[in-house]
Write an enzyme that holds these catalytic residues in place. Structure first.
Site, short mmCIF file in Angstrom:
data_model
loop_
_atom_site.label_atom_id
_atom_site.label_comp_id
_atom_site.label_asym_id
_atom_site.label_seq_id
_atom_site.Cartn_x
_atom_site.Cartn_y
_atom_site.Cartn_z
N GLU A 44 -8.77 41.71 69.84
CA GLU A 44 -8.59 43.09 70.31
C GLU A 44 -7.09 43.41 70.41
OE1 GLU A 44 -10.52 43.60 74.08
OE2 GLU A 44 -10.22 45.77 74.15
N LYS A 123 -13.90 51.49 70.61
CA LYS A 123 -14.60 50.81 71.71
C LYS A 123 -15.39 51.82 72.55
CE LYS A 123 -13.24 47.47 75.36
NZ LYS A 123 -12.02 46.81 75.91
N CYS A 159 -15.22 43.69 72.52
CA CYS A 159 -15.20 43.07 73.85
C CYS A 159 -16.25 43.61 74.83
CB CYS A 159 -13.79 43.19 74.43
SG CYS A 159 -13.43 41.93 75.68
N GLY A 300 12.77 25.93 94.29
CA GLY A 300 13.06 25.04 95.40
C GLY A 300 12.10 23.87 95.40
N GLU A 406 -2.06 30.50 100.99
CA GLU A 406 -0.89 31.02 101.73
C GLU A 406 -0.76 32.53 101.56
OE1 GLU A 406 2.33 27.38 101.28
OE2 GLU A 406 2.92 29.39 100.67
#
Lengths: 551, 551
Positions: A44, A123, A159, A300, A406
């Site tokens: 697509e 589509k 799709c 980090g 988190e």
């Protein structure tokens, strides 16, 4: 008896890079021609990349894409590839806009042959849920495209057309389709399992046709397209399955709709879930880095599991030599934190430096007379300033490493540990972080390699180390309990009462749900990261910040 | 001859606060009863607030809202208000879900009478453009609701139903409607002009009925509902116009569809554009603060125009005593910057403190050996750390003050001057910032008050003051040129060629468009702020970060 060689082209286009996407289509068709293909099918929106979001509402963009398609047809012919039918996805101008004037384009599949566009399909079913907004950006089409080529009848759909009922797809049988060509931009979700194979198989049986399901591959912002294209015959027998997370080109010889043979070697089995998830995270990061012009990342390294796994994903994605780890110990950092961070970097030979934060923090503390939570946040923010300074100075993409758990409860410092352009763990809950770490180490061992992640980072009690002897479980329930509550509340949208009904403590449930709701403003300002579940934070879950609902 | 007294209730609900929204509805109906109203009409989704976004996909939320409506009907009767017909907006469970299982609810208007829900209407046209995602979250309805009350026929429709053609609204005439009741959640946009009045007038003429257009009022995240509810008779003569940016309750006596009289005193004229924009910004901020439980705001005062106007908006919204300004001079800050910041704070008697950043910046500079752009960004980030520390310590909402022009071209330091939960100027372009500043000062003078904004902040050349003698125009074209290019590219979605066609320099246009595209990742992490134009950054404009399109 016909014998058509169909090539499935699983490519990795970049959104907006029309010229280079078209150049790649040409290269793939040339390769398919070498393999004597008669027909090449792409995914697509191969011409523009996918999803194009509101680019679909810019007239110049649609016109440029259409022009590129016409020029591609001519170029194919001029390279003596005009006899190969090439099916590609691209946007096209709709003859009528929707009433709002917002959507002006179709999501189209076109067939190129002999220097011309011989037909187009628009589509029909426009997904407008989860991460998709296609009612916003596209006008729906309603007519099946069927074309004959070398004695077989092919029909195209796109799709979502096979995920919902009704529409042109229901005419596949009536059109005497031998092979349905399904162009897809279907993002990876670990919980999708093999739904696509199931849908394609049902379609083949229902309409008595073979089906070639071609998916994109590659990362685009928060989505990872995993490839995994599939061919089944009209009896729903799987004939071919393309690679996951890699570009691929496979040819199939079709004598009849129930007589298909693959002409290349390839693997038919999907690897296990952890392999798939890991590779989705690696591909998502690699493509974000390369498609946005970066060469390296900085992050980090705390000695904890989240940064360890992010650094390992990065090393797998772009090479350890392009990963720059920074240990930023404070007065509260334990010796094992520093040792584990260094150990991690050494195992893969990443770039590594130490930038202590104590003096920098003290400057703010003294000037502003801070204490308690303000000081905890301050430490994280000083680290954020350091990482961004190194990013600015050396040109790295900054990675932020907060996991989905988190992010859900807001257990992070905004503008502190959340700084960065991309978050590999955005959709990975904490319990899965540990599982993936163990899996990745075992995978290394199975290949005779050094385990990339220090055992101690996996085993020790997680801690933000923002005050003496702090551990995450001072403020949060055990992660297995927390992830179970979050799965019900966030992923399954269940109510507080439902969740308490599973046996969780009422007070705990209230606390967790309140944390989730209160963190919405932080999530709105958070970096993007690869979606791997059916409900990722971001476009999948759109909730107001101002929201007093408890229930 | 009938004589029905219709009350238009322009209220300010809070999203998710079902119990307090219902309590407010009760209080308003009691007030309307005192004024002898027979019928009270509220805005769209009055029970839950609006827009509820993906809360609409949570079953518990929809069921709670429905229960609240039924209980409200009973409570009205028990308070002897059962004879008043009350029309309210709320979500309700749809009998069938859409195919994706995502949308489960209708966007509904219900009529309460005599302790019961006597009828419901489900919104037909679901807006799915601009900031709206209603195809995602709602199931469309298709039947007009008409009910008789005290000898007149009323029909209900909802908001978008009158902005598009077709659907139940086209049956208003066939249903012999005397008065169309239109429930709205229509956000303020300065460029909307009087489109609503035009639409309502056309509807009245076309279907030969009077029309009562009731809008919400109040701020909800990035939207500001401006009220401005309208009543016209069947000859499209305007009978009443409610206040803008304030809750309001107005009663109309209806003898026949072409015989309406307002029974309260009120103003029929809309104030000028700058007044409207200013009041939208003030209301947006005030409601974000109060609905999210804050009492005060903190912001950096640079002496420049953006922070000056933000502080003034904040003072107008929540009182100067709740505004905490922080001057954070560096070695590059001019004397006039510090003087202008202090002058601003003094004019309204805001809280004010000075926090120099030179020593803090030097700590990072020395440790990381930074120079050039890294140092410029560092200064902004140190200021961000200070503001967030004060926010954490004292509980203020942090305001960020970057205007729409800056946000467009990325002329800001992410995690630096962009820190904060809310940005009053998010949708205000730089040239409008100046215009509003001049207007606000003139408005103060006209009321005999001190001009709140120092003249020097308005007149001096804008500068980020991150290096010696820097001014914005070192890096950017003059703001009137820049805003004109941005208006074409961002607001009108025009192409590079189109814009060059207006006479702008090709190289300049390319530069500006590239800056806009490259800043997408920063905008994704930016604070929300009130939408005041037809194309605000955020939900209005959804573009990929990874995007190579130039055109």
């Amino acid at each position: 008896m016909p014998n058509v060689r169909l090539a499935l082209a699983q490519t990795n286009p970049t959104v907006g890079a029309i010229a280079s996407n078209v150049a790649n289509i040409l290269a793939v068709v040339e390769e398919a021609a070498k393999r004597q293909a008669d027909l090449v099918v792409f995914g697509e929106m191969t011409v523009t990349g996918y999803p194009i979001e509101d680019l679909a509402t810019r007239e110049s963009f649609i016109l440029d894409a259409e022009l590129a398609v016409r020029e591609l047809a001519i170029e194919l012919k001029s390279r003596n590839l005009g006899e190969i039918a090439v099916v590609i996805g691209h946007p096209s101008m709709a003859s009528a806009q929707d009433q709002t004037g917002w959507a002006i384009a179709h999501n189209t599949a076109s067939v190129l042959l002999d220097g011309k566009v011989i037909g187009s399909y628009n589509k029909h079913h426009l997904p407008n849920y989860s991460v998709f907004d296609e009612y916003r950006t596209f006008v729906s089409g309603d007519k099946l495209l069927t074309f004959e080529h070398k004695g077989l009848k092919f029909s195209t759909v796109i799709c979502e057309d096979i995920w919902q009922s009704g529409g042109p797809v229901s005419h596949l049988g009536k059109a005497d389709t031998d092979v349905a060509l399904i162009l897809n931009g279907s993002p990876f979700e670990i919980d999708k399992d093999d739904t696509r194979l199931k849908l394609v198989s049902e379609l083949a049986k229902k309409h008595n046709c073979a089906a070639a399901y071609v998916n994109l591959v590659g990362g685009q912002d928060d989505l990872v397209f995993d490839g995994d294209s599939i061919v089944v015959d009209s009896k729903a027998r799987m004939v071919a399955r393309l690679k996951q997370f890699k570009t691929d080109l496979v040819c199939i010889d079709i004598a009849a709709k129930d007589d298909l043979k693959v002409s290349d070697e390839h693997h038919m089995t999907k690897p296990n879930d952890n392999w798939q998830t890991w590779n989705a995270l690696v591909l998502g990061l690699r493509d974000y880095v390369s498609k946005n012009g970066f060469k390296s990342v900085v992050l980090g390294l705390s000695g904890g599991i989240d940064s360890a796994i992010c650094a390992t994903i990065a090393a797998d994605a772009i090479g350890a030599e392009n990963v720059f780890g920074v240990s930023m110990p404070s007065n509260f950092s334990s010796d094992h934190s520093k040792d584990d961070a260094k150990d991690l970097a050494n195992r893969r030979n990443m770039n590594y430096q130490v930038q202590p934060i104590a003096n920098l923090v003290k400057g703010f503390e003294d000037q502003l007379q801070l204490e308690g939570l303000s000081v905890e946040n301050l430490q994280a923010r000083v680290r954020g300033v350091i990482l961004m300074a190194l990013s600015n100075k050396e040109g790295h993409l900054t990675l932020t490493t907060g996991n989905k758990t988190e992010l859900a409860v807001g257990y992070s410092t905004i503008y502190g540990d959340t700084v960065g352009g991309y978050n590999p763990l955005k959709d990975v809950e904490k319990t899965l972080v540990w599982e993936l770490a163990r899996w990745r180490n075992a995978y290394a061992l199975s290949k005779g390699e050094v385990e990339p992640i220090p055992q101690n980072s996996i085993e020790k009690a997680p801690s933000a180390e923002l005050r003496p002897n702090q551990v995450d479980q001072d403020s949060l329930p055990p992660y297995d309990v927390l992830d179970a509550i979050l799965d019900a509340y966030v992923n399954r949208r269940e109510s507080s009462d439902d969740i308490v009904g599973y046996g969780f403590d009422q007070e705990l449930v209230n606390k967790v749900l309140t944390l989730v709701d209160r963190s919405e403003w932080k999530r709105r300002q958070s970096a993007i990261g690869p979606k791997i579940t059916g409900m990722a934070f971001g476009r999948d879950r759109r909730l107001p910040i101002t929201n007093k609902y408890k229930g």
